[in-house]
Design an enzyme around this catalytic site. Structure first.
Site, PDB file in Angstrom:
ATOM      1  CG  HIS A 199       0.314   6.225  -0.526  1.00 59.45           C
ATOM      2  ND1 HIS A 199      -0.862   6.807  -0.925  1.00 59.45           N
ATOM      3  CD2 HIS A 199       0.058   5.670   0.688  1.00 59.45           C
ATOM      4  CE1 HIS A 199      -1.791   6.605  -0.013  1.00 59.45           C
ATOM      5  NE2 HIS A 199      -1.259   5.912   0.977  1.00 59.45           N
ATOM      6  CG  HIS A 217      -1.645   1.237   1.502  1.00 60.68           C
ATOM      7  ND1 HIS A 217      -2.961   1.443   1.139  1.00 60.68           N
ATOM      8  CD2 HIS A 217      -1.239   2.382   2.105  1.00 60.68           C
ATOM      9  CE1 HIS A 217      -3.320   2.658   1.500  1.00 60.68           C
ATOM     10  NE2 HIS A 217      -2.295   3.255   2.101  1.00 60.68           N
ATOM     11  CD  GLU A 218       2.442   3.599   3.752  1.00 63.56           C
ATOM     12  OE1 GLU A 218       2.875   4.670   3.293  1.00 63.56           O
ATOM     13  OE2 GLU A 218       1.392   3.504   4.405  1.00 63.56           O
ATOM     14  CD  GLU A 256      -4.379   6.606   2.519  1.00 61.21           C
ATOM     15  OE1 GLU A 256      -4.110   5.393   2.625  1.00 61.21           O
ATOM     16  OE2 GLU A 256      -3.512   7.498   2.537  1.00 61.21           O
ATOM     17  CG  ASP A 268      -6.626   0.495   0.608  1.00 61.18           C
ATOM     18  OD1 ASP A 268      -5.510   0.404   1.156  1.00 61.18           O
ATOM     19  OD2 ASP A 268      -7.645   0.895   1.196  1.00 61.18           O
TER      20      ASP A 268
HETATM   21 ZN   LIG Z   1      -2.053   5.197   2.800  1.00 62.74          ZN
END
Ligand SMILES: [Zn+2]
Length: 445
Positions: A308, A304-305, A382, A386
């Site tokens: 980003h 997930h990071e 976000e 995901d």
């Molecule tokens: Zn996040």
């Protein structure tokens, strides 16, 4: 004669009815200031009522029911309610501090104080301005201590989150002050010098300088600043490390290393992030995450990071913030010589440093209305991260489980009021995130 008399009468009526520009500024500011306070108050009350009602219904979202004991759910509701009633009082306290600083003669006092100290030094040192800005921020830091102490040592303590000792709290504050001084002095020196000598377009040069300064901070944060507050240890050899390295290579994510951070020294809240720029990026895992999550879950959080980063969220955010900075500096340039603006808040003379500090205090009730927009963008990012994680891992389960685990350990609010979360949440509520992830899983099948 009659004409002159009527002119005089007109003048005196005019003087009685007219309010000065100064008073108009104060009225406009106070109007928006109390509107902001009222909005915050109503949102918080609506949220508290909403959560209390869900507690009476025993209404746990379906997919969480299996994962959550009724005790944990009750505890998360109690935590949310306690935070909400703390917010109610800390909001009011914070606003009282602002009113005190702006209308209680604080700025005028600090102005005299810094002029007395700074006048002995050459003008080019910008000493008066630097002392004024730093002392104003010191006053605010000291006045915001009581709610901060209460939050750490009463609220967080009661729910078992606080791990900060009073000694650690004190050294943290002192280090923060020292850091503020070391970074603040050269920063203010350059900005004030540019304001004084760069002419009409000073705000454009100041904008470019602040961008470059922020870039330097991002580069030096992981190696010079963060280690002042936390210990970073390279993640030990083992399956977790191997899996993360494999994931980073697969996703083409260059990193200078994976570290664990002793977050548990201060708090039991759990998280992961990456810092730095280019090849020097570091992946940082809170020790609490490493301890509590399974390897699959920790890898999902990392994916997930990385999402980003790959989806350029950091860059987009920076561009948006720069746009606000640009606009803010331009507005300051318009107010710089406008005397009523300074008189309205107790400063006798316009000054560059006075404009900076006043703008910082006064802009709050205006920028407040931008926060739902910024949070909307952040929540969108976000969902995208995901989606990235689920697609890259080709499995939605670990991400789903990791979210539930983080929610349980952080006792996050499971049922926020939709308006409250729309206004304040930088991350979507966990139920919404899991629903979106389950939707992706169906797509993949
Ligand atoms: Zn996040």
């Amino acid at each position: 004669m009659i004409a002159r008399q009527s002119q005089n009468v007109y003048k005196s009526i005019h003087a009685r009815c007219m309010i000065s520009a100064e008073q108009l500024i104060v009225l406009l500011f106070l109007g928006l200031f109390f509107l902001e306070l009222l909005t915050e108050f109503c949102l918080n009350e609506a949220n508290l009522r909403y959560v209390r009602k869900r507690l009476q219904d025993q209404n746990i979202p379906k997919f969480l029911r299996a994962k959550l004991t009724p005790e944990t759910y009750q505890k998360s509701v109690r935590y949310t309610l306690a935070k909400g009633s703390f917010e109610r009082w800390s909001q009011i306290y914070g606003r009282a501090v602002t009113i005190f600083v702006l209308f209680g003669g604080v700025l005028a006092y600090l102005n005299h104080f810094s002029q007395n100290l700074g006048n002995g030094l050459p003008t080019w040192t910008q000493a008066t301005g630097i002392i004024f800005c730093l002392s104003a921020s010191l006053v605010v830091s000291v006045l915001s201590l009581p709610p901060d102490l209460y939050h750490t040592f009463v609220l967080e303590e009661r729910f078992g989150f606080n791990k900060t000792s009073p000694a650690l709290y004190l050294t943290d504050k002192l280090k923060g002050l020292a850091l503020g001084f070391v970074i603040g002095v050269p920063f203010l020196f350059v900005v004030l010098s540019v304001m004084r000598s760069a002419g009409f377009y000073w705000w454009l040069y100041a904008f470019l300088f602040i961008l470059a300064f922020q870039l330097l901070l991002v580069i030096f944060y992981p190696t010079l600043i963060a280690p002042l507050f936390n210990k970073f240890t390279p993640l030990e050899e083992g399956e977790l490390r191997q899996r993360i390295m494999l994931l980073a290579t697969q996703l083409g994510f260059q990193t200078s290393g994976i570290y664990t951070m002793d977050g548990s020294r201060r708090s039991a809240h759990s998280n992961a992030y990456f810092t730095g720029l280019g090849r020097s990026k570091r992946i940082v895992l809170f020790d609490t995450l490493v301890k509590e999550a399974t390897i699959d879950q920790a890898v999902a959080v990392l994916a997930h990071e990385i999402g980003h980063y790959k989806l350029k969220h950091v860059r987009k955010r920076l561009i948006l913030q720069s746009a606000f900075l640009f606009l803010g500096l331009y507005l300051i340039s318009l107010l710089l010589d406008y005397e009523p603006f300074f008189h309205a808040f107790g400063l006798e003379q316009p000054s560059h440093y006075g404009a900076l500090v006043l703008f910082a205090f006064v802009s709050g009730p205006f920028t407040f209305y931008l926060s739902p927009l910024l949070n909307h963008v952040s929540r969108k990012h976000e969902y995208e991260a995901d989606r990235y994680a689920v697609q890259e891992l080709r499995n939605s389960k670990p991400m789903e489980e990791a979210l539930i685990k983080l929610t349980v350990t952080n006792l996050s609010n499971l049922t926020p009021h939709p308006w409250y979360s729309a206004y304040h949440y930088s991350h979507p509520a966990v139920a919404e995130r899991i629903q979106a992830i389950q939707g992706l899983a169906l797509e993949q099948q």
